[in-house]
Design a protein around this motif. Sequence first.
Motif, mmCIF file in Angstrom:
data_model
loop_
_atom_site.group_PDB
_atom_site.id
_atom_site.type_symbol
_atom_site.label_atom_id
_atom_site.label_comp_id
_atom_site.label_asym_id
_atom_site.label_seq_id
_atom_site.Cartn_x
_atom_site.Cartn_y
_atom_site.Cartn_z
ATOM 1 N N ARG A 179 0.881 -1.144 -0.124
ATOM 2 C CA ARG A 179 -0.003 0.104 0.000
ATOM 3 C C ARG A 179 0.868 1.276 0.003
ATOM 4 N NH1 ARG A 179 -4.127 -1.541 5.017
ATOM 5 N NH2 ARG A 179 -4.776 -3.583 4.176
ATOM 6 N N THR A 180 0.296 2.218 -0.565
ATOM 7 C CA THR A 180 1.080 3.735 -0.325
ATOM 8 C C THR A 180 -0.068 4.460 0.434
ATOM 9 O OG1 THR A 180 -0.022 4.217 -2.553
ATOM 10 C CG2 THR A 180 2.279 3.548 -2.471
ATOM 11 N N TYR A 181 0.669 5.556 1.428
ATOM 12 C CA TYR A 181 -0.093 6.357 2.192
ATOM 13 C C TYR A 181 0.455 7.723 2.082
ATOM 14 C CZ TYR A 181 -1.775 2.157 4.695
ATOM 15 O OH TYR A 181 -2.244 0.970 4.925
ATOM 16 N N ALA A 189 -1.349 3.449 8.449
ATOM 17 C CA ALA A 189 -0.162 2.804 8.052
ATOM 18 C C ALA A 189 0.415 1.892 9.030
ATOM 19 C CB ALA A 189 0.893 3.811 7.282
ATOM 20 N N TYR A 190 0.709 2.544 10.269
ATOM 21 C CA TYR A 190 1.442 1.832 11.333
ATOM 22 C C TYR A 190 0.468 0.843 11.917
ATOM 23 C CZ TYR A 190 5.668 3.992 12.034
ATOM 24 O OH TYR A 190 7.145 4.577 12.165
ATOM 25 N N ASP A 191 -0.878 1.108 11.707
ATOM 26 C CA ASP A 191 -1.966 0.151 12.261
ATOM 27 C C ASP A 191 -1.797 -1.056 11.269
ATOM 28 O OD1 ASP A 191 -2.776 1.634 14.593
ATOM 29 O OD2 ASP A 191 -4.361 2.735 13.342
ATOM 30 N N GLU A 197 -1.094 -6.878 7.939
ATOM 31 C CA GLU A 197 -1.800 -6.694 6.757
ATOM 32 C C GLU A 197 -0.947 -6.293 5.456
ATOM 33 O OE1 GLU A 197 -4.729 -3.441 7.337
ATOM 34 O OE2 GLU A 197 -5.644 -4.577 8.975
ATOM 35 N N VAL A 198 -0.049 -5.988 5.699
ATOM 36 C CA VAL A 198 0.877 -5.800 4.593
ATOM 37 C C VAL A 198 2.355 -6.102 4.367
ATOM 38 C CG1 VAL A 198 -0.013 -3.441 4.259
ATOM 39 C CG2 VAL A 198 1.760 -3.590 5.699
ATOM 40 N N ALA A 199 2.876 -6.247 3.452
ATOM 41 C CA ALA A 199 4.540 -6.543 3.607
ATOM 42 C C ALA A 199 5.270 -5.278 3.790
ATOM 43 C CB ALA A 199 4.986 -6.912 1.995
ATOM 44 N N ARG A 200 5.130 -4.358 2.981
ATOM 45 C CA ARG A 200 5.750 -2.940 3.373
ATOM 46 C C ARG A 200 4.745 -1.808 2.668
ATOM 47 N NH1 ARG A 200 8.341 -4.634 6.858
ATOM 48 N NH2 ARG A 200 10.529 -4.364 7.315
#
Length: 206
Positions: A179-181, A189-191, A197-200
């Motif tokens: 994802r991008t934020y 993003a930290y949550d 939920e994410v790889a990076r």
Amino acid sequence: KACLVGCSVMTGIGAVINTAKVQPGSSVVVIGCGGIGLNTIQGAALAGAERIIAVDVLENKLAYAREFGATDIIDASSGDTAARVRDLTDGGADYAFEAIGNSRTIFQAYESTRLGGVTTIVGMAPEDDQVTINALSIPRTEKVIMGSWYGSARPWVDLPKMVDLYLSGRIKIDPLISRTYRLEEINPAYDALEKGEVARSILVFD
């Protein structure tokens, strides 16, 4: 993409290539399939490991691991992880990598390694965490335990090397970016990172 090269790519692939010096045809187990673990997996594939076992408790992380080169996956949410690795490898992996930073998983990595094998600790455990290993097992099994700080990297040498590997298609970076934020979305993003939920994720500045 470049910021990932500067951290998780360098750390994971470096741990395999620079620190442990994984040999072609060997067996590798990676405990923890976050950003660093995934790069450890693709580092093992790059080094020519024949069997790469990915271990995690999250289904999505294990799916990522397949994409980055894992040949086998183990859901660590139940059962004895080390015993399952030993069964898959006929006695233990040649190389084990711990990419979480927890005394329990460090011990699992050690127990997953064959006689004379190499256990490399990549994860950053809390300062007060302690690992207890049977003292006699160390000389009796001739296992090697080593740490890897930032993939034992020499940034001025290894950073250009990682970029070249990416540009030539030999390593993957794009699939790491789940994802991008925007900067103001840093808390969600930290949550997402904390929940696995994410790889990076990448913060994009407007």
